[in-house]
Design a protein around this motif. Structure first.
Motif, PDB file in Angstrom:
ATOM      1  N   ASP A 129       0.808  -1.214   0.000  1.00  0.00           N
ATOM      2  CA  ASP A 129       0.000   0.000   0.000  1.00  0.00           C
ATOM      3  C   ASP A 129       0.845   1.270   0.000  1.00  0.00           C
ATOM      4  OD1 ASP A 129      -2.284  -1.485  -0.044  1.00  0.00           O
ATOM      5  OD2 ASP A 129      -2.609  -1.402   2.122  1.00  0.00           O
ATOM      6  N   ASN A 130       1.885   1.279   0.775  1.00  0.00           N
ATOM      7  CA  ASN A 130       2.691   2.507   0.906  1.00  0.00           C
ATOM      8  C   ASN A 130       4.181   2.230   0.806  1.00  0.00           C
ATOM      9  OD1 ASN A 130       2.940   1.111   3.273  1.00  0.00           O
ATOM     10  ND2 ASN A 130       2.812   2.915   4.598  1.00  0.00           N
ATOM     11  N   ALA A 131       4.556   1.133   0.109  1.00  0.00           N
ATOM     12  CA  ALA A 131       5.973   0.775   0.088  1.00  0.00           C
ATOM     13  C   ALA A 131       6.336  -0.005  -1.170  1.00  0.00           C
ATOM     14  CB  ALA A 131       6.321  -0.048   1.322  1.00  0.00           C
ATOM     15  N   GLU A 132       7.594   0.170  -1.555  1.00  0.00           N
ATOM     16  CA  GLU A 132       8.193  -0.634  -2.609  1.00  0.00           C
ATOM     17  C   GLU A 132       9.141  -1.639  -1.949  1.00  0.00           C
ATOM     18  OE1 GLU A 132       7.733  -0.636  -5.901  1.00  0.00           O
ATOM     19  OE2 GLU A 132       6.227   0.962  -5.833  1.00  0.00           O
ATOM     20  N   ILE A 133       9.035  -2.892  -2.353  1.00  0.00           N
ATOM     21  CA  ILE A 133       9.836  -3.956  -1.739  1.00  0.00           C
ATOM     22  C   ILE A 133      10.778  -4.533  -2.780  1.00  0.00           C
ATOM     23  CG2 ILE A 133       9.757  -6.181  -0.551  1.00  0.00           C
ATOM     24  CD1 ILE A 133       6.858  -5.474   0.214  1.00  0.00           C
ATOM     25  N   GLU A 134      12.050  -4.695  -2.407  1.00  0.00           N
ATOM     26  CA  GLU A 134      13.055  -5.287  -3.286  1.00  0.00           C
ATOM     27  C   GLU A 134      13.765  -6.412  -2.535  1.00  0.00           C
ATOM     28  OE1 GLU A 134      15.645  -2.416  -5.334  1.00  0.00           O
ATOM     29  OE2 GLU A 134      14.327  -0.854  -4.522  1.00  0.00           O
ATOM     30  N   LEU A 135      13.930  -7.529  -3.215  1.00  0.00           N
ATOM     31  CA  LEU A 135      14.641  -8.680  -2.656  1.00  0.00           C
ATOM     32  C   LEU A 135      15.688  -9.161  -3.650  1.00  0.00           C
ATOM     33  CD1 LEU A 135      11.771 -10.953  -1.253  1.00  0.00           C
ATOM     34  CD2 LEU A 135      13.366  -9.589   0.097  1.00  0.00           C
ATOM     35  N   GLU A 136      16.810  -9.618  -3.127  1.00  0.00           N
ATOM     36  CA  GLU A 136      17.821 -10.279  -3.967  1.00  0.00           C
ATOM     37  C   GLU A 136      18.322 -11.511  -3.231  1.00  0.00           C
ATOM     38  OE1 GLU A 136      22.095  -9.567  -6.266  1.00  0.00           O
ATOM     39  OE2 GLU A 136      21.078  -7.883  -5.285  1.00  0.00           O
ATOM     40  N   CYS A 137      18.236 -12.675  -3.877  1.00  0.00           N
ATOM     41  CA  CYS A 137      18.617 -13.939  -3.251  1.00  0.00           C
ATOM     42  C   CYS A 137      19.725 -14.599  -4.069  1.00  0.00           C
ATOM     43  CB  CYS A 137      17.408 -14.858  -3.158  1.00  0.00           C
ATOM     44  SG  CYS A 137      17.725 -16.451  -2.357  1.00  0.00           S
ATOM     45  N   ILE A 176      13.050  -2.015   1.805  1.00  0.00           N
ATOM     46  CA  ILE A 176      11.680  -1.515   1.759  1.00  0.00           C
ATOM     47  C   ILE A 176      11.736   0.002   1.734  1.00  0.00           C
ATOM     48  CG2 ILE A 176       9.441  -1.456   2.924  1.00  0.00           C
ATOM     49  CD1 ILE A 176      10.199  -4.128   4.228  1.00  0.00           C
ATOM     50  N   SER A 177      11.191   0.586   0.705  1.00  0.00           N
ATOM     51  CA  SER A 177      11.177   2.048   0.546  1.00  0.00           C
ATOM     52  C   SER A 177       9.756   2.550   0.764  1.00  0.00           C
ATOM     53  CB  SER A 177      11.667   2.442  -0.848  1.00  0.00           C
ATOM     54  OG  SER A 177      12.979   1.950  -1.068  1.00  0.00           O
ATOM     55  N   LEU A 178       9.544   3.332   1.820  1.00  0.00           N
ATOM     56  CA  LEU A 178       8.225   3.860   2.146  1.00  0.00           C
ATOM     57  C   LEU A 178       7.940   5.142   1.370  1.00  0.00           C
ATOM     58  CD1 LEU A 178       8.296   3.311   6.018  1.00  0.00           C
ATOM     59  CD2 LEU A 178       7.388   1.789   4.252  1.00  0.00           C
ATOM     60  N   ASP A 179       6.657   5.483   1.262  1.00  0.00           N
ATOM     61  CA  ASP A 179       6.258   6.676   0.517  1.00  0.00           C
ATOM     62  C   ASP A 179       6.804   7.953   1.139  1.00  0.00           C
ATOM     63  OD1 ASP A 179       4.917   5.093  -1.239  1.00  0.00           O
ATOM     64  OD2 ASP A 179       2.914   5.467  -0.390  1.00  0.00           O
ATOM     65  N   ASP A 180       7.053   7.940   2.452  1.00  0.00           N
ATOM     66  CA  ASP A 180       7.547   9.148   3.114  1.00  0.00           C
ATOM     67  C   ASP A 180       9.052   9.327   2.969  1.00  0.00           C
ATOM     68  OD1 ASP A 180       8.606   7.231   4.766  1.00  0.00           O
ATOM     69  OD2 ASP A 180       7.447   7.776   6.540  1.00  0.00           O
ATOM     70  N   GLY A 181       9.697   8.471   2.144  1.00  0.00           N
ATOM     71  CA  GLY A 181      11.134   8.583   1.905  1.00  0.00           C
ATOM     72  C   GLY A 181      11.989   7.773   2.836  1.00  0.00           C
TER      73      GLY A 181
END
Length: 297
Positions: free
Chosen positions: A175-183, A198-203
């Motif tokens: 809803d308010n975040a971009e998630i990145e994973l590297e395995c 995890i990058s939230l909308d508030d920076g």
């Protein structure tokens, strides 16, 4: 069963591939005779000569089938066993690795080692054996053999390769975040590593890492997670109904205990779902985190 029967029968007359440095001269000569008989035995087996193989056994030798418990007594009966089994497996070949030969008396020698049967259409079959050789009329012959299957211990990679699909880069949107994973696999493939961000909308950015391995004592997959805020946790992994349940228990930066269950389900080769449930922080019960779809990049 036939293949196991055949393997036990060939664990016999193979001699040592080295001499003890301080053996008496007579024992050295006897061990050389056992080695010569071993070479003859392997050659007879690999040309499928049942009579020649049986001649390496004592006339009153006893062969015990470890699979059925049946005893085969005497050289003629042993020859019949070889003849039948070699006809059933016309391409089978024998290799032997002898680890030691110990003389109990001038006429009795105990041999220990490994025997391998090779067949084009099946995996090599290897067994540890102990063979009692007896000297009759100046010739060393097989009297009895005991054996046990060599336990093949799976490597950590064998236990973890069920998670091989996780290797790669993944991303998803909540809803308010971009998630990145590297395995990735570690160099020796005994562990998997996962880095997350995890990058939230508030920076605000939130990151960490996870190490995934096989616990041979508990016989389970286990992981250890660390984040940039100082939280660390340990989890056990269980698979049920096509989903992985990661049961976490950790410590927050303020010292409180935190628990949660991560639920992960692969949907296809390029996507999986992730949800966090049963969250607690100290005595506080926290809401679940909605399911997120992550896609391979």
């Amino acid at each position: 069963m036939r293949r196991a029967l055949l393997l036990l029968m060939v664990l016999s007359i193979t001699g040592s591939n080295r001499l003890f440095a301080q053996q008496p001269g007579g024992q050295s000569a006897d061990e050389a005779a056992i080695r010569d008989a071993a070479a003859s035995y392997v050659q007879a087996f690999n040309r499928h000569d049942a009579e020649a193989l049986a001649n390496h056994w004592a006339p009153d030798a006893v062969y015990l089938n470890r699979s059925t418990g049946e005893e085969v007594v005497g050289r003629a009966a042993i020859a019949d066993q070889f003849r039948t089994l070699l006809e059933e497996q016309p391409d089978v070949q024998l290799k032997v690795s002898v680890e030691s030969v110990q003389f109990i008396s001038p006429s009795v020698a105990v041999e220990r080692g490994r025997t391998t049967l090779l067949s084009p259409n099946s995996e090599p079959e290897e067994i540890e054996y102990t063979a009692v050789n007896v000297k009759r009329d100046g010739k060393w012959l097989l009297d009895r053999v005991t054996d046990k299957e060599i336990e093949i211990v799976p490597t950590h990679y064998d236990q973890l390769k069920v998670l091989d699909w996780m290797v790669g880069e993944w991303s998803g949107t909540a809803d308010n975040a971009e998630i990145e994973l590297e395995c990735n696999w570690t160099k020796n493939r005994n562990f998997l590593t996962r880095a997350f961000k995890i990058s939230l909308d508030d920076g605000t950015d939130f990151s960490g890492m996870q190490l995934i391995g096989w616990d041979p004592a508990a016989k389970t997959i286990r992981s250890w997670s660390f984040d940039a805020n100082g939280t660390f946790a340990e989890a056990t992994w269980e698979q049920h109904g096509g989903r992985w349940f990661l049961r976490n228990r950790g410590t927050l930066p303020d010292g409180r205990t935190a628990t949660m269950v991560n639920v992960m389900q692969q949907t296809d080769t390029d996507s999986f779902k992730w949800q966090t449930i049963e969250r607690t922080a100290g005595d506080e019960l926290l809401p679940n985190i909605d399911e997120v779809q992550l896609v391979r990049q």
